[in-house]
Design an enzyme around this catalytic site. Structure first.
Site, PDB file in Angstrom:
ATOM      1  N   ARG A 156     -12.790  54.569  -7.175  1.00 15.83           N
ATOM      2  CA  ARG A 156     -13.906  55.215  -7.411  1.00 15.83           C
ATOM      3  C   ARG A 156     -14.580  54.438  -8.432  1.00 15.83           C
ATOM      4  O   ARG A 156     -16.246  54.736  -8.029  1.00 15.83           O
ATOM      5  CB  ARG A 156     -13.627  56.805  -9.105  1.00 15.83           C
ATOM      6  CG  ARG A 156     -12.649  57.681  -7.930  1.00 15.83           C
ATOM      7  CD  ARG A 156     -11.937  58.421  -8.756  1.00 15.83           C
ATOM      8  NE  ARG A 156     -11.354  59.507  -7.549  1.00 15.83           N
ATOM      9  CZ  ARG A 156     -10.229  60.154  -7.927  1.00 15.83           C
ATOM     10  NH1 ARG A 156      -9.390  59.746  -9.561  1.00 15.83           N
ATOM     11  NH2 ARG A 156     -10.201  61.015  -7.398  1.00 15.83           N
ATOM     12  N   ASP A 165     -21.987  50.652  -5.058  1.00 19.56           N
ATOM     13  CA  ASP A 165     -21.447  51.788  -5.606  1.00 19.56           C
ATOM     14  C   ASP A 165     -22.155  52.592  -6.607  1.00 19.56           C
ATOM     15  O   ASP A 165     -22.764  51.872  -7.583  1.00 19.56           O
ATOM     16  CB  ASP A 165     -20.212  51.415  -5.932  1.00 19.56           C
ATOM     17  CG  ASP A 165     -19.253  52.964  -5.860  1.00 19.56           C
ATOM     18  OD1 ASP A 165     -18.966  53.584  -5.119  1.00 19.56           O
ATOM     19  OD2 ASP A 165     -18.772  53.200  -6.699  1.00 19.56           O
ATOM     20  N   ARG A 193     -21.010  68.350   4.502  1.00 22.58           N
ATOM     21  CA  ARG A 193     -19.957  67.708   4.141  1.00 22.58           C
ATOM     22  C   ARG A 193     -20.715  66.609   3.227  1.00 22.58           C
ATOM     23  O   ARG A 193     -21.652  65.800   3.225  1.00 22.58           O
ATOM     24  CB  ARG A 193     -19.990  66.900   5.568  1.00 22.58           C
ATOM     25  CG  ARG A 193     -19.061  66.422   5.725  1.00 22.58           C
ATOM     26  CD  ARG A 193     -18.553  64.763   6.364  1.00 22.58           C
ATOM     27  NE  ARG A 193     -17.798  64.429   6.674  1.00 22.58           N
ATOM     28  CZ  ARG A 193     -18.415  62.903   6.835  1.00 22.58           C
ATOM     29  NH1 ARG A 193     -19.148  61.910   6.209  1.00 22.58           N
ATOM     30  NH2 ARG A 193     -17.129  61.870   7.009  1.00 22.58           N
ATOM     31  N   ASP A 195     -19.643  63.127   2.016  1.00 24.31           N
ATOM     32  CA  ASP A 195     -19.461  61.510   2.552  1.00 24.31           C
ATOM     33  C   ASP A 195     -18.543  61.099   1.383  1.00 24.31           C
ATOM     34  O   ASP A 195     -18.879  61.043   0.371  1.00 24.31           O
ATOM     35  CB  ASP A 195     -19.887  61.004   3.293  1.00 24.31           C
ATOM     36  CG  ASP A 195     -19.710  59.633   3.688  1.00 24.31           C
ATOM     37  OD1 ASP A 195     -18.989  60.245   4.814  1.00 24.31           O
ATOM     38  OD2 ASP A 195     -19.837  58.854   3.000  1.00 24.31           O
ATOM     39  N   HIS A 199     -14.259  58.894  -3.077  1.00 25.19           N
ATOM     40  CA  HIS A 199     -14.679  57.800  -3.854  1.00 25.19           C
ATOM     41  C   HIS A 199     -15.322  57.742  -4.646  1.00 25.19           C
ATOM     42  O   HIS A 199     -16.356  57.553  -5.678  1.00 25.19           O
ATOM     43  CB  HIS A 199     -14.896  56.756  -2.946  1.00 25.19           C
ATOM     44  CG  HIS A 199     -14.675  55.856  -1.765  1.00 25.19           C
ATOM     45  ND1 HIS A 199     -13.177  54.787  -1.832  1.00 25.19           N
ATOM     46  CD2 HIS A 199     -14.319  56.950  -0.587  1.00 25.19           C
ATOM     47  CE1 HIS A 199     -12.716  54.752  -1.491  1.00 25.19           C
ATOM     48  NE2 HIS A 199     -13.011  55.607  -0.046  1.00 25.19           N
ATOM     49  N   GLU A 231     -15.528  64.818   1.640  1.00 27.25           N
ATOM     50  CA  GLU A 231     -14.083  64.031   2.938  1.00 27.25           C
ATOM     51  C   GLU A 231     -12.894  63.400   1.741  1.00 27.25           C
ATOM     52  O   GLU A 231     -13.588  62.393   0.938  1.00 27.25           O
ATOM     53  CB  GLU A 231     -15.210  63.424   3.456  1.00 27.25           C
ATOM     54  CG  GLU A 231     -14.473  62.779   4.231  1.00 27.25           C
ATOM     55  CD  GLU A 231     -14.661  61.068   5.153  1.00 27.25           C
ATOM     56  OE1 GLU A 231     -14.078  60.292   5.653  1.00 27.25           O
ATOM     57  OE2 GLU A 231     -15.868  60.721   3.724  1.00 27.25           O
ATOM     58  N   ASN A 294     -12.035  63.677  14.240  1.00 26.67           N
ATOM     59  CA  ASN A 294     -13.465  63.488  13.770  1.00 26.67           C
ATOM     60  C   ASN A 294     -14.342  62.059  14.015  1.00 26.67           C
ATOM     61  O   ASN A 294     -13.661  61.281  14.943  1.00 26.67           O
ATOM     62  CB  ASN A 294     -13.827  63.766  12.226  1.00 26.67           C
ATOM     63  CG  ASN A 294     -13.109  62.425  11.137  1.00 26.67           C
ATOM     64  OD1 ASN A 294     -12.507  61.248  11.764  1.00 26.67           O
ATOM     65  ND2 ASN A 294     -13.568  62.164  10.452  1.00 26.67           N
ATOM     66  N   ARG A 332     -13.659  73.626  12.364  1.00 30.45           N
ATOM     67  CA  ARG A 332     -14.512  72.309  13.358  1.00 30.45           C
ATOM     68  C   ARG A 332     -14.284  72.056  14.330  1.00 30.45           C
ATOM     69  O   ARG A 332     -13.136  70.891  14.759  1.00 30.45           O
ATOM     70  CB  ARG A 332     -14.935  71.311  12.314  1.00 30.45           C
ATOM     71  CG  ARG A 332     -16.253  70.239  12.619  1.00 30.45           C
ATOM     72  CD  ARG A 332     -16.612  69.285  11.945  1.00 30.45           C
ATOM     73  NE  ARG A 332     -15.774  68.712  11.511  1.00 30.45           N
ATOM     74  CZ  ARG A 332     -15.424  67.044  10.300  1.00 30.45           C
ATOM     75  NH1 ARG A 332     -16.259  66.990   9.610  1.00 30.45           N
ATOM     76  NH2 ARG A 332     -14.010  67.123  10.131  1.00 30.45           N
TER      77      ARG A 332
END
Ligand code: LM2
Ligand code: CA
Length: 492
Positions: A156, A165, A193, A195, A199, A231, A294, A332
């Site tokens: 993370r 980041d 959504r 992404d 993280h 996600e 996906n 989806r």
């Protein structure tokens, strides 16, 4: 944030990967609205890095430069026009938001002309500067990149494939990200959504989502929150679990496509789908978005590989029909473009290929053929009859349960959804030739896999359900579409 906010009677979205905003607006009016889709997941709408080596890969859109709404998909004016036109025909727009990071190393300008410098962490288009990024005090991996997925702190606070980041523990960063998302909400999008959610710390996401406005009352009832699906790639085996995120909003269920590929490639007999859902170790149906493939895993990115894609069309259509017929999860449908796959030692050397484009690298519009399918390099799975008719099936049977289960003890299955729809799938190496209880009222139904119901007639096969609810089904194991589906919306 877990309510999809679809217009009434609509229950499936499609990901129009790398489509232009003008094409999506047109698609909402001509196809998605009339054929019952709930909405569209769009590619990231914010300014991104222009990558020229390789030449304009799809993944450049996962390297934000600013939150200006200028990309290869179109301008801000085109974006606003799309959102308005889609909402007017009851089709929602869900934006893919890249908020974990900015670009990788290097400097240059973005699709909207803003400068960026990944070396000095300078993004004047937002603006973000070096204070706004995680550094040595937060990330202890040594080189600043993520290597150890068993260390939640590293996953993370360090860089995903060297992408700078963002320090989302900072109020300033939270505010900038929330401002971006609120701008999209004010324009009229219905949700996001998120992404690379894995993280980011769940607490940071909760804080950002807590700043979000309710949806625009020009299109939505007052008091409605955006729909959010995060996600989170959790295949078991790593420190970070999807369950850390489901109390906040929905998550993408990646295990789903892996297990389904296993079944429809014939490695795990379809009879076991009888208790498909949470009994297979998957989260609650109300916590997930489900999909066969996906944009990442269809080309071996994002933990990918192993899933079914449009390249394996026969199994893919069967799998998608099952997904749409079964009540588990919010569904989806992937909508792809074609690219020249070149698999060398298990890796696709062309997995970076961007969308169909013109000589100046602008995205090429999709063309539409007489049978409703697409041209110009666009695959448009969402326009395949075997798929769009199952989107309608799902809408028609909403609220019912799985009943009248049948299987042949191996790879052929059938089930009804209450007394409103019935599907038979033959993934076996022998024919299905059986008299089955459909649970449906007596009458003549159109098989919506082999054809449509048009002007009171079937363009494909008919199925005759007797007064006892039974009907005869013959499905050759060699059929290109070894599926029959009937529902009360396509009854003569
Ligand atoms: C995602 N989910 O967590 C996206 O679904 C996935 O498509 C994104 O990666 C990823 N997160 C970051 O947003 C893609 C692509 C990567 C690509 C990145 C950034 O799968 O291959 O990385 O977008 O464009 C590329 C290069 C990589 C390089 C990086 C930074 O492939 O080699 O790393 O850019 O320059 C040095
Ligand atoms: Ca992070």
């Amino acid at each position: 944030f877990s309510n999809p906010t679809c217009a009434p009677g609509r229950y499936t979205i499609t990901h129009l990967f790398e489509w232009k905003w003008t094409d999506i607006a047109d698609e909402c009016e001509k196809f998605l609205g009339p054929y019952g889709y709930c909405g569209v997941q769009i590619s990231p709408p914010n300014e991104n890095r222009v990558v020229t080596s390789p030449n304009r890969p799809w993944w450049e859109r996962y390297q934000p430069v600013s939150y200006k709404l200028v990309t290869r998909s179109g301008t801000e004016a085109e974006f606003r026009n799309m959102v308005d036109r889609c909402n007017k025909v009851n089709v929602r727009i869900y934006a893919d938001v890249v908020i974990n990071h900015m670009t990788g190393g290097g400097s240059g300008s973005g699709t909207g002309g803003s400068r960026y410098d990944g070396g000095s962490l300078s993004y004047p288009g937002v603006p973000f500067s070096s204070w706004d990024f995680n550094a040595g005090s937060e990330c202890h991996s040594g080189d600043g990149d993520i290597h150890n997925y068993n260390d939640p702190n590293e996953v993370r606070n360090c860089r995903l494939v060297s992408l700078r980041d963002l320090k989302m523990s900072k109020d300033y960063v939270r505010d900038k990200v929330a401002d971006y998302m609120n701008n999209l909400i004010n324009i009229g999008v219905a949700g996001f959504r998120v992404d690379a959610a894995k993280h980011m710390w769940p607490g940071d996401l909760r804080a950002v989502f807590g700043k979000l406005h309710n949806l625009n009352t020009k299109y939505f009832n007052s008091g409605q929150k955006p729909f959010i699906f995060q996600e989170v790639i959790d295949m078991g085996g790593e420190a970070i679990k999807a369950a850390e995120y489901t109390p906040i909003a929905r998550v993408t269920n990646f295990i789903y496509g892996i297990k389904i590929a296993d079944v429809f490639r014939g490695n795990n007999p379809a009879k076991y789908l009888k208790n498909w859902g949470s009994a297979w170790g998957m989260p609650s149906p109300f916590d997930v978005v489900v999909f066969i493939d996906n944009h990442d895993n269809q080309r071996g990115h994002g933990g990918g590989g192993g899933v079914l894609t449009h390249f394996e069309h026969r199994a893919y259509k069967m799998a998608t029909a099952f997904m749409l017929a079964h009540p588990y999860g919010f569904t989806r449908v992937m909508s792809s473009y074609d690219w020249p796959r070149n698999i060398v030692n298990g890796e696709d050397k062309n997995n970076w290929y961007g969308p169909p484009h013109n000589g100046d690298m602008s995205i090429k519009g999709r063309s539409i053929k007489a049978d409703l399918s697409c041209g110009n390099g666009w695959t448009c799975e969402h326009r395949w009859r075997q798929i769009y008719n199952m989107v309608a099936f799902r809408n028609l049977v909403f609220g019912t349960t799985v009943n009248n289960w049948w299987d042949n003890g191996n790879k052929a299955i059938a089930f009804s959804r209450g007394n409103r729809g019935f599907i038979v799938i033959n993934d076996d190496t022998v024919d299905v030739n059986a008299n089955l209880q459909t649970g449906l009222p007596q009458g003549t139904y159109c098989d919506v896999i082999s054809g449509n119901y048009e002007n009171g007639a079937c363009t494909g096969n008919e199925v005759h359900v007797g007064g006892d609810g039974r009907a005869h089904f013959h499905i050759s194991h060699q059929s290109e579409d070894p599926v029959v589906a009937i529902h009360i919306g396509a009854k003569k």
